[in-house]
Design a protein around this motif. Structure first.
Motif, mmCIF file in Angstrom:
data_model
loop_
_atom_site.group_PDB
_atom_site.id
_atom_site.type_symbol
_atom_site.label_atom_id
_atom_site.label_comp_id
_atom_site.label_asym_id
_atom_site.label_seq_id
_atom_site.Cartn_x
_atom_site.Cartn_y
_atom_site.Cartn_z
ATOM 1 N N UNK A 1 31.431 10.410 4.945
ATOM 2 C CA UNK A 1 31.429 11.275 3.758
ATOM 3 C C UNK A 1 32.525 10.914 2.757
ATOM 4 N N UNK B 1 31.464 8.729 -0.036
ATOM 5 C CA UNK B 1 30.331 9.133 -0.883
ATOM 6 C C UNK B 1 30.840 10.043 -1.987
ATOM 7 N N UNK B 2 30.699 9.596 -3.217
ATOM 8 C CA UNK B 2 31.245 10.370 -4.343
ATOM 9 C C UNK B 2 30.256 11.406 -4.876
ATOM 10 N N UNK C 1 31.616 18.827 -2.680
ATOM 11 C CA UNK C 1 32.419 18.129 -3.693
ATOM 12 C C UNK C 1 32.428 16.623 -3.402
ATOM 13 N N UNK C 2 32.765 15.801 -4.414
ATOM 14 C CA UNK C 2 32.828 14.357 -4.177
ATOM 15 C C UNK C 2 33.723 14.043 -2.984
ATOM 16 N N UNK C 3 33.255 13.169 -2.119
ATOM 17 C CA UNK C 3 33.998 12.682 -0.958
ATOM 18 C C UNK C 3 34.386 13.760 0.059
ATOM 19 N N UNK C 4 33.837 14.965 -0.094
ATOM 20 C CA UNK C 4 34.155 16.038 0.851
ATOM 21 C C UNK C 4 33.337 15.879 2.127
#
Lengths: 190, 813
Positions: free
Chosen positions: B389, B392-393, A110-113
C-alpha cells in the motif's frame, strides 16, 4: 419418542399437505399456521425484481411494520415469468437486505495509506467534486489536433453500471456527458 | 432478445449454444421445460456437459471457440438438403440482392483487406445498385452473384469432416443437431436460439451471432412466436443500461456518439440518418433527428433551442475511428493517461480480462471513486496480493449504496420488459441510493463551477437539466417521465392537441423542432398520461401466446415480439396459423392487425387478390432496405461469418483457410499483453463460466452465507484423462497458469469434460468459474480473469475470455 430425519420429513410433509392428524397423533396445523404467521404478520409486501441475471423474476419483500426491516423474501407467485419460483441466488434475496457485512459508512483511503478511514458524506462529496473539477479542467480538450471543436474531458473515465435502475443510468450518463467524458463503459462490454 | 422469456415455450426446437441456461438463467428453464413437455426437442451444444446438457434431448460437445465452424456446417446442411424457407428469404431478407463486382473472398480474407492497418475497406462489399437507386435483386435466388448463391459457395467448404475436425464434435452429433434444427425451416414451425457470453466473449463474437441470425433467416424463424435471436443477458439491468447509453459508442436510444468530424447537428443528422429509395421501406431511422433533438431537449431544457442546434456543440466528440471501449480504457489507464476514475457498481479488478493489468492500471490514477455494497477487489486493490500500500498513491473513495429493495425505480430484462421495483426498507447505516449519490455529487461539482469564473467550459455543467428531486430525495418517477418525454409547447398533431408539459404518448409523436423532449425515444410510452406503464400488473393473455401485454411495459411501444411483420405471409396471414403473433383481419371492408403490437400499422404487402399494396412496408423496419441482412456488410470482419481460431488456440492450422485468426481482432501491446499460440508450455484450452449460486465476480454473492456455503471456493474442472496424465486426483489443489497469470484451484475431475479430437490430435479443455476474489472468503481463490487475454472482437471489442490457453499441474504440498 425418537424421530429419525426421514420420519420428521414425513410428519412435516403431512402437516403441509393439510392432513388432519400427523404421524405423531396430534394436529400440527395450528402450530404450522402460527409459525407462518409470526414471520410475516402485519408485514407490508413490496414487489421487486431480482438483481442478478436478466430473466427479471418477481420477488416479494415482506417488511415489518414495527422495525421497517425486510423480514422475509419470496418469489412473486403472480409474476408471469417466474410464477413464484426462484433460483438459489434469487431465493437468497433476504441476505442482501439483512447482512452485517454491508458497508454502512463512507470509506476513504488516503495516498499511500494502509487503512480505510470513515468519512462523512458531506466531506466526501465535496472532496470528490474538487478532484473531478481539477482533473476535468486540466485534461479538457476544447479542440483536437485538427482544430475541430471536441469539448471533451480526456482525464476522467467511468465504468458502470448495469447494477443501476434505468432512471439512475440515464441520470448518470447525463452527468458524465455534461462533464465531457467519452470513456464511458460498463458490464455490457465484457 | 427479439422475443422474450415466456415465448420460449412456443418454440418447436430450442437450441442452447454459448449458454448454460439451466444453471445461469435457471428460471428460463420453466419455459424450456414447458416446451419440452409439449414435444419440443431441446439441443445443447457446449464444451462441458452441464445441467443444461442433462436436460437436453441432444447434447453435442464442441471445442470452445469453434462455433462458426459448427454453424457454418449447419448453413451448408440447410442449403444442400433444401431445408430453407425460400419465400421468406426472397421477400424478407437480402438473400436476393446482387452483390457488387468488387466483393470477393479468398483463402480466409474478404476483399478490401489492408494488412498494415488490420482493417477492411467495407466499400468493396457494397450491393450492385440499379439506376433507380435500389439494389439489384433476383428473387429466384439463382443469380450467381446474389447473396444466397454467394452464401452457398462460402459454406461449401464447411463439410461434416472438416467441421468435425475443427470443433471436435463427432459427425453423428453434428448431423443430429443439423437435422433436428433444420426441421424448423417449414413455414409453420419456429426454432429459437438461447445464447449468452459463450458466444459474445470471442474475437469472432459478433460473427458467432450473425451466423445464427443467418440460420434463423434461412429457416424463416425471425418474427415468429417461438423463434428469434435471443441473448440471455447476464445482469438484471444490462439491457436498460445499454439502452440508456452507458457505453462509449452510443447515446441513449442507440444514437451514435458524435465524432469530431461532425461539427454541427446538421452534419450529424446527415451522416446518421439513412435514406432509402425503396417506397416499401419504412426506414425507421429516418426519424433519428427527432430522437436526437428530443434527447438534447431533455438534457439541456430551455437552453436547448433550434438556433443553437439544441446545444449539440456541448456534447463531447470522440476522435473519428478511435475506440474508447473497456479494453482501450484499461489499456490507456495502464499507460498513465488518466487521473480520475469513477467505478460505479462494477469490479474490474476481477471482471476484466487480464485482470492483473487492470489492477496495475489503477495504481496509475490520482483518485478513484468506487460505489458498491460490499468491500471488493477494485476498491481495495491497493492492499491486494503482492501489493505494498505504501507504494500506491491512488486516493480511493468508497461510497456505500442501497441494495435494490432499498430504492424505487425500473429495470429492463432480456425480453425488453421495463419492470418497476418498490422500496421495501431503508438502506443500512449511511448507505444511500445511487440516484441520490449522483444528484448530490453533481450538485457539489456544479457549485464549484458556479463559484469559479475562470472554470473551463462550464456551460454544459451549469445548464444540465437537473430537477429530479422531490422532498430532498432522488425521484425516480420524475426521471422516468423525463425519459419518456414531454411536449415542451402546445402543439397540434394530426388534429389532436397536446399541451406544454403533457407526457408524449408514443415516439411516433416526437419532433425534431424542439417541441418535444425525450431522454430515450425507445422508452417513449413507458410513462404516459395513463400512468407508469412499467408498474402494470394485469395478467390478460388474449392471444394465449404468453405476451402478457399489460404486465409491465416493453420497448418498443410494448411490442413483445419484434420483427413480427415477418411472422405473416405477404397477405398478412400467419405462417403458423396455430400461433399467430399478428394477423391482418378484414371486417366490413376495413383491415386491421390483431395480436401483438405490429412493427408498424401499414397493411400487408399484398391485397387479398394478390396484387401489390403500395401503402405497405417491408417487415425489417430498422434496416434501410426493409429486409434482414444475410449479407451483413456493416460488420468490420466480413459480410459472411468465417471460422477463425481464437487468438490463443491449440492448433497451428485452420483447415478452412490460410488465415488462422481473425485478421482484424482487437489486440493491445503493453508488456502485460502476452499471447501464446501453440506454445508447449500452455497446451490446454481454458474457458470460464458461472455457477448458479454466484453471480459475476461474486461481488454480492460471496458475502451471502447461504450461497457461499454452497460454492465456497475456486475450482478447475478437467477430464479424467487429463487428470490421469497430470497425476491430479479429484479434490487436489491444482495450479492453473496462462501466459498472464496463475491461480490455485481445487481440481474437480469429471466425466462432464471429455477430450476433443481436433485435426487428429487429442485436445483437452479445462474450465473455471470467475466468481472469486481475494477479499472474501479467505482462501477462496482469486479471479479466473487473471488468466484471460485482453484481446477483443473487432466490432464490439468484447474480450475473448471463453477460449485461451493454459497449463495445469498438481500443487506440490
Amino acid at each position: 419418542m425418537k424421530l429419525t430425519r426421514r420420519d420428521f420429513l414425513k410428519i412435516s410433509g403431512a402437516a403441509t399437505a393439510g392432513l388432519a392428524l400427523s404421524g405423531m397423533g396430534f394436529d400440527l396445523r395450528p402450530v404450522h399456521a402460527f409459525s407462518m404467521e409470526l414471520r410475516t404478520k402485519d408485514a407490508k409486501e413490496s414487489p421487486t425484481i431480482c438483481c442478478y441475471c436478466a430473466v427479471g423474476c418477481g420477488i416479494i419483500c415482506h417488511t415489518s411494520t414495527q422495525t421497517g426491516q425486510v423480514v422475509y423474501t419470496e418469489g412473486d407467485a403472480d409474476h408471469p415469468i417466474n410464477g413464484g419460483s426462484l433460483c438459489a441466488k434469487g431465493a437468497a434475496a433476504y441476505q442482501i437486505a439483512q447482512n452485517d457485512r454491508r458497508i454502512t459508512k463512507v470509506l476513504y483511503r488516503a495516498p499511500n495509506a494502509s487503512e480505510w478511514e470513515e468519512k462523512s458524506w458531506d466531506w466526501t462529496l465535496k472532496e470528490i467534486a474538487k478532484r473531478v473539477k481539477k482533473s476535468r479542467d486540466a485534461s479538457f480538450t476544447a479542440k483536437n489536433e485538427k482544430g475541430l471543436v471536441v469539448n471533451r474531458c480526456d482525464g476522467i473515465v467511468s465504468v458502470g453500471s448495469a447494477a443501476l435502475d434505468n432512471e439512475e443510468c440515464w441520470t448518470y450518463q447525463a452527468m458524465l456527458r455534461a462533464l465531457g467524458l467519452v470513456y464511458i463503459e460498463h458490464q455490457a462490454r465484457i | 432478445m427479439t422475443n422474450h422469456w415466456i415465448d420460449i415455450a412456443n418454440s418447436d426446437c430450442i437450441l442452447i449454444m454459448g449458454s448454460n441456461a439451466a444453471e445461469n438463467h435457471p428460471i428460463s428453464f420453466r419455459w424450456v421445460t414447458k416446451a419440452q413437455l409439449a414435444g419440443t426437442p431441446v439441443i445443447h451444444v457446449d464444451p462441458r456437459f452441464t445441467r443444461t446438457s442433462a436436460k437436453a434431448d441432444i447434447y453435442a460437445p464442441i471445442r470452445s471457440g469453434t462455433d462458426i465452424a459448427f454453424l457454418g456446417g449447419m448453413i451448408k446442411y440447410i442449403i444442400d438438403n433444401n431445408k430453407y424457407f425460400k419465400e421468406y428469404i426472397a421477400n424478407y431478407t437480402n438473400g436476393a440482392f446482387i452483390v457488387g463486382d468488387k466483393f470477393s473472398f479468398k483463402d480466409g480474407l474478404f476483399s478490401g483487406y489492408d494488412a498494415e492497418k488490420r482493417k477492411y475497406d467495407q466499400s468493396t462489399w457494397a450491393f450492385k445498385m440499379e439506376a433507380n437507386g435500389m439494389p439489384a435483386v433476383d428473387k429466384t435466388l439463382e443469380d450467381p452473384r446474389c447473396v444466397f448463391q454467394l452464401l452457398k459457395t462460402h459454406y461449401a467448404r464447411y463439410d461434416l469432416d472438416t467441421v468435425s475436425s475443427i470443433t471436435g464434435t463427432p459427425k453423428d452429433d453434428l448431423l443430429k443437431v443439423y437435422e433436428t434444427y433444420a426441421a424448423t425451416g417449414v413455414p409453420d414451425k419456429a426454432g429459437t436460439i438461447m445464447y449468452a457470453m459463450g458466444w459474445t466473449q470471442h474475437t469472432v463474437g459478433v460473427q458467432n451471432i450473425r451466423c445464427m441470425a443467418i440460420i434463423q433467416l434461412l429457416l424463416g424463424n425471425m418474427g415468429a412466436a417461438g423463434g428469434g435471436v435471443n441473448a440471455l443477458r447476464g445482469e438484471s439491468n444490462v439491457q436498460g443500461s445499454t439502452d440508456h447509453g452507458l457505453l462509449f459508442h452510443i447515446l441513449p436510444g442507440y444514437l451514435p456518439t458524435p465524432a469530431a468530424s461532425l461539427q454541427t447537428l446538421a452534419e450529424y443528422n446527415k451522416k446518421y440518418t439513412p435514406t432509402s429509395n425503396d417506397p416499401l421501406s419504412a426506414n425507421w431511422w429516418q426519424n433519428r433527428p427527432k430522437y436526437v433533438a428530443s434527447l438534447l431537449k431533455s438534457m439541456y431544457g430551455d437552453a436547448a433551442t433550434p438556433e443553437n442546434e439544441f446545444c449539440y456543440s456541448w456534447l463531447p466528440k470522440v476522435e473519428d475511428g478511435k475506440t474508447y471501449s473497456w479494453l482501450d480504457l484499461f489499456d490507456s489507464m495502464y499507460q498513465k493517461q488518466f487521473s480520475g476514475f469513477l467505478c460505479w457498481g462494477q469490479n474490474p479488478a476481477c471482471s476484466g480480462a487480464n485482470a492483473d493489468k487492470n489492477r496495475d492500471a489503477m495504481a496509475n490514477l490520482d483518485w478513484m471513486v468506487v460505489v458498491n455494497l460490499f468491500e471488493n477487489e477494485t476498491a481495495s486493490f491497493w492492499k491486494g496480493p503482492g501489493v505494498d500500500p505504501k507504494q500506491i498513491k491512488t486516493e480511493v473513495f468508497f461510497l456505500p449504496c442501497a441494495a435494490y429493495m432499498e430504492k424505487e425505480g425500473s429495470i429492463t430484462n432480456s425480453g425488453r420488459w421495463g419492470q418497476w421495483r418498490y422500496k421495501a426498507q431503508e438502506p443500512p447505516g449511511e448507505a444511500l441510493p445511487d440516484g441520490d449519490i449522483i444528484i448530490e455529487l453533481f450538485n457539489e461539482i456544479r457549485a464549484l463551477y458556479k463559484e469559479d469564473k475562470e472554470a473551463t467550459f462550464p456551460d454544459p455543467v451549469l445548464n444540465l437539466k437537473w430537477d429530479y428531486i422531490s422532498n430532498g430525495k432522488f425521484d425516480a418517477h420524475s426521471v422516468a417521465k423525463a425519459i419518456n418525454g414531454y411536449f415542451t409547447k402546445d402543439v397540434t398533431i394530426q388534429d389532436k392537441q397536446y399541451k406544454k408539459g403533457d407526457l408524449v404518448p408514443s415516439f411516433a409523436l416526437l419532433q425534431d423542432d424542439g417541441s418535444t423532449s425525450s431522454g430515450n425515444w425507445l422508452y417513449c410510452q413507458s410513462y404516459t398520461a395513463d400512468g407508469n406503464n412499467m408498474a402494470r400488473r394485469e395478467k390478460d393473455d388474449p392471444t394465449g401466446l404468453g405476451l402478457y401485454s399489460k404486465w409491465s411495459w416493453c420497448w418498443p411501444v410494448n411490442r413483445r415480439i419484434i420483427y413480427n411483420r415477418a411472422s405473416v405471409d405477404l397477405k398478412g396471414n400467419p405462417w403458423n396459423p396455430k400461433k399467430p403473433v399478428i394477423q391482418w383481419v378484414v371486417e366490413d371492408g376495413k383491415g386491421k392487425w390483431t395480436g401483438d403490437v405490429p412493427d408498424g400499422g401499414w397493411p400487408p404487402l399484398q391485397n387479398a387478390d394478390g396484387t401489390a399494396n403500395d401503402k405497405s412496408k417491408l417487415p425489417f423496419i430498422m434496416k434501410p432496405a426493409g429486409v434482414a441482412s444475410i449479407f451483413g456488410n456493416g460488420a468490420k470482419d466480413g459480410p459472411f461469418p468465417e471460422h477463425y481460431e481464437p487468438l490463443e488456440c491449440p492448433v497451428e492450422k485452420n483447415p478452412l483457410s490460410a488465415q488462422l485468426t481473425n485478421p482484424v481482432a482487437a489486440v493491445y501491446g503493453t508488456a502485460r499483453d502476452i499471447i501464446k499460440t501453440c506454445d508447449p508450455r500452455f497446451p490446454f484450452v481454458g474457458t470460464t463460466y458461472r455457477v448458479t449460486e454466484h453471480w459475476q465476480t461474486g461481488v454480492l454473492t460471496r458475502w451471502l452465507p447461504w450461497l457461499l456455503e454452497a460454492e465456497p471456493q475456486l475450482f478447475v474442472e478437467m477430464s479424467e484423462q487429463l487428470a490421469r496424465m497430470k497425476g491430479i486426483n479429484n479434490g487436489d489443489m491444482a495450479i492453473v497458469e496462462s501466459p498472464r497469470g496463475k491461480l490455485e484451484a481445487v481440481a474437480i475431475v469429471t466425466k462432464r469434460l471429455q477430450p476433443f479430437t481436433v485435426l487428429g490430435q487429442e485436445v483437452h479443455l479445462v474450465g473455471l468459474p470467475w466468481h472469486y476474489g481475494w477479499t472474501w472468503p479467505p482462501d477462496g481463490g482469486d479471479s479466473a480473469n487473471l488468466l484471460t487475454p485482453a484481446v477483443g472482437d473487432p466490432n464490439t471489442r468484447i474480450p475473448e475470455t471463453k477460449a485461451f490457453m493454459v497449463n495445469v499441474s498438481k500443487k506440490e504440498v
